[in-house]
Design a protein around this motif. Structure first.
Motif, PDB file in Angstrom:
ATOM      1  N   LEU A 174      -0.595  -2.693  -9.793  1.00 39.15           N
ATOM      2  CA  LEU A 174       0.783  -2.409 -10.204  1.00 39.15           C
ATOM      3  C   LEU A 174       0.992  -2.715 -11.687  1.00 39.15           C
ATOM      4  N   GLN A 175       0.375  -3.782 -12.142  1.00 42.39           N
ATOM      5  CA  GLN A 175       0.480  -4.122 -13.561  1.00 42.39           C
ATOM      6  C   GLN A 175      -0.108  -3.005 -14.420  1.00 42.39           C
ATOM      7  N   ASP A 176      -1.230  -2.460 -13.994  1.00 39.65           N
ATOM      8  CA  ASP A 176      -1.852  -1.355 -14.729  1.00 39.65           C
ATOM      9  C   ASP A 176      -1.001  -0.091 -14.686  1.00 39.65           C
ATOM     10  N   CYS A 177      -0.191   0.043 -13.623  1.00 36.86           N
ATOM     11  CA  CYS A 177       0.705   1.198 -13.498  1.00 36.86           C
ATOM     12  C   CYS A 177       2.061   0.954 -14.153  1.00 36.86           C
ATOM     13  N   GLN A 178       2.209  -0.184 -14.826  1.00 34.51           N
ATOM     14  CA  GLN A 178       3.451  -0.558 -15.509  1.00 34.51           C
ATOM     15  C   GLN A 178       4.626  -0.656 -14.541  1.00 34.51           C
ATOM     16  N   VAL A 179       4.366  -1.194 -13.362  1.00 39.53           N
ATOM     17  CA  VAL A 179       5.403  -1.481 -12.379  1.00 39.53           C
ATOM     18  C   VAL A 179       5.711  -2.971 -12.442  1.00 39.53           C
ATOM     19  N   THR A 180       6.994  -3.320 -12.500  1.00 39.71           N
ATOM     20  CA  THR A 180       7.397  -4.720 -12.595  1.00 39.71           C
ATOM     21  C   THR A 180       7.426  -5.346 -11.203  1.00 39.71           C
ATOM     22  N   LEU A 181       6.581  -6.341 -10.988  1.00 40.55           N
ATOM     23  CA  LEU A 181       6.559  -7.044  -9.713  1.00 40.55           C
ATOM     24  C   LEU A 181       7.579  -8.174  -9.761  1.00 40.55           C
ATOM     25  N   LEU A 182       8.596  -8.090  -8.899  1.00 41.77           N
ATOM     26  CA  LEU A 182       9.646  -9.110  -8.880  1.00 41.77           C
ATOM     27  C   LEU A 182       9.306 -10.275  -7.976  1.00 41.77           C
ATOM     28  N   HIS A 183       8.548 -10.025  -6.896  1.00 47.24           N
ATOM     29  CA  HIS A 183       8.262 -11.110  -5.966  1.00 47.24           C
ATOM     30  C   HIS A 183       7.128 -10.719  -5.033  1.00 47.24           C
ATOM     31  N   HIS A 184       6.381 -11.731  -4.578  1.00 45.23           N
ATOM     32  CA  HIS A 184       5.382 -11.551  -3.523  1.00 45.23           C
ATOM     33  C   HIS A 184       5.759 -12.467  -2.366  1.00 45.23           C
ATOM     34  N   PHE A 185       5.888 -11.880  -1.172  1.00 43.79           N
ATOM     35  CA  PHE A 185       6.243 -12.646   0.024  1.00 43.79           C
ATOM     36  C   PHE A 185       5.083 -12.629   1.007  1.00 43.79           C
ATOM     37  N   GLU A 186       4.767 -13.799   1.552  1.00 40.70           N
ATOM     38  CA  GLU A 186       3.756 -13.885   2.597  1.00 40.70           C
ATOM     39  C   GLU A 186       4.388 -13.838   3.982  1.00 40.70           C
ATOM     40  N   HIS A 187       5.675 -14.184   4.072  1.00 41.22           N
ATOM     41  CA  HIS A 187       6.356 -14.247   5.357  1.00 41.22           C
ATOM     42  C   HIS A 187       7.477 -13.202   5.415  1.00 41.22           C
TER      43      HIS A 187
END
Length: 240
Positions: A21-34
């Motif tokens: 996603l970083q390479d696609c210039q998409v901003t990651l706001l959060h990663h959830f495991e649950h």
């Protein structure tokens, strides 16, 4: 610039997707495991796309998206990620944008993102460009919470409480951001997605009417609401 969240309990799979996603210039706001934590966050925040693993614990990805689609808010576009093909039909029944098999390949990810944003307008506002530690950085508008005019400058406040000086005037930003913001005072604009609730403040105006403030999502601040803007603000909140 698209914004995204990852809902994935496998750490290595989430990290691979984050890098893509970083390479696609998409901003990651959060990663959830649950999944339950993701549902609670998504009930209060806006994001363009959610990458949802189907094999989640407690609530599988298909059930999670069913709940999202039934919620009162605006659900994100959904791209399912999985190691198995057999759930594809059910995934598309839930109006998923795409169904990516692990390990995810860059070409497939780019094709999925193209379905969400096929004709990107380069003139569309996507981020605030600000100076931080003597370098220019971009703050995605989804991470902002409010703008306030102080003396001869405008201050941008983000969800983590950081502040940045902006050029131009508050009126300039109000016109540029359009429907993304609501004016609550002559010197303050609140991002619509950052407005949590109206709260009554202690004390009264000179004409014996109550003082009201705007509670801001993720922050402790309660910003004063002018009487001139109160009726419109209430109308906007009822329409949400």
């Amino acid at each position: 610039m698209l914004s995204a969240v990852i809902i994935e309990d496998e750490v290595l799979a989430a990290e691979r997707l984050r890098i893509l996603l970083q390479d696609c210039q998409v901003t990651l706001l959060h990663h959830f495991e649950h999944p339950q934590t993701a549902l609670e966050w998504l009930s209060q925040h806006q994001v363009d796309v959610a990458f949802v693993d189907i094999g989640l614990p407690e609530i599988d990805g298909l059930q999670l998206v069913e709940r999202l689609n039934r919620s009162s808010g605006v659900p994100p576009k959904v791209i399912f990620t999985t190691a198995y093909e057999e759930h594809a039909l059910k995934a598309f029944d839930l109006a998923a944008v795409d169904y990516l098999l692990k390990p995810i390949k860059m070409t497939r990810l780019q094709a999925a993102l193209e379905r969400i944003e096929p004709h990107k307008n380069t003139d569309e506002f996507t981020a605030f460009k600000v100076m931080s530690r003597e370098r220019m950085v971009e703050i995605p508008w989804q991470k902002s919470r409010y703008l306030v005019a102080e003396e001869k400058s405008v201050i941008l406040v983000t969800a983590d409480g950081k502040t940045y000086d902006l050029p131009k005037t508050l009126i300039y930003w109000e016109e540029l951001l359009g429907e993304r913001v609501i004016r609550i005072h002559r010197n303050a604009l609140v991002m619509r997605h950052g407005l949590d609730s109206l709260v009554r403040l202690p004390g009264k105006h000179v004409d014996d009417t109550a003082n009201w403030g705007a509670k801001i999502l993720d922050l402790e601040e309660v910003l004063p609401v002018s009487r001139r803007q109160l009726a419109n603000l209430r109308k906007q909140m009822r329409a949400r």
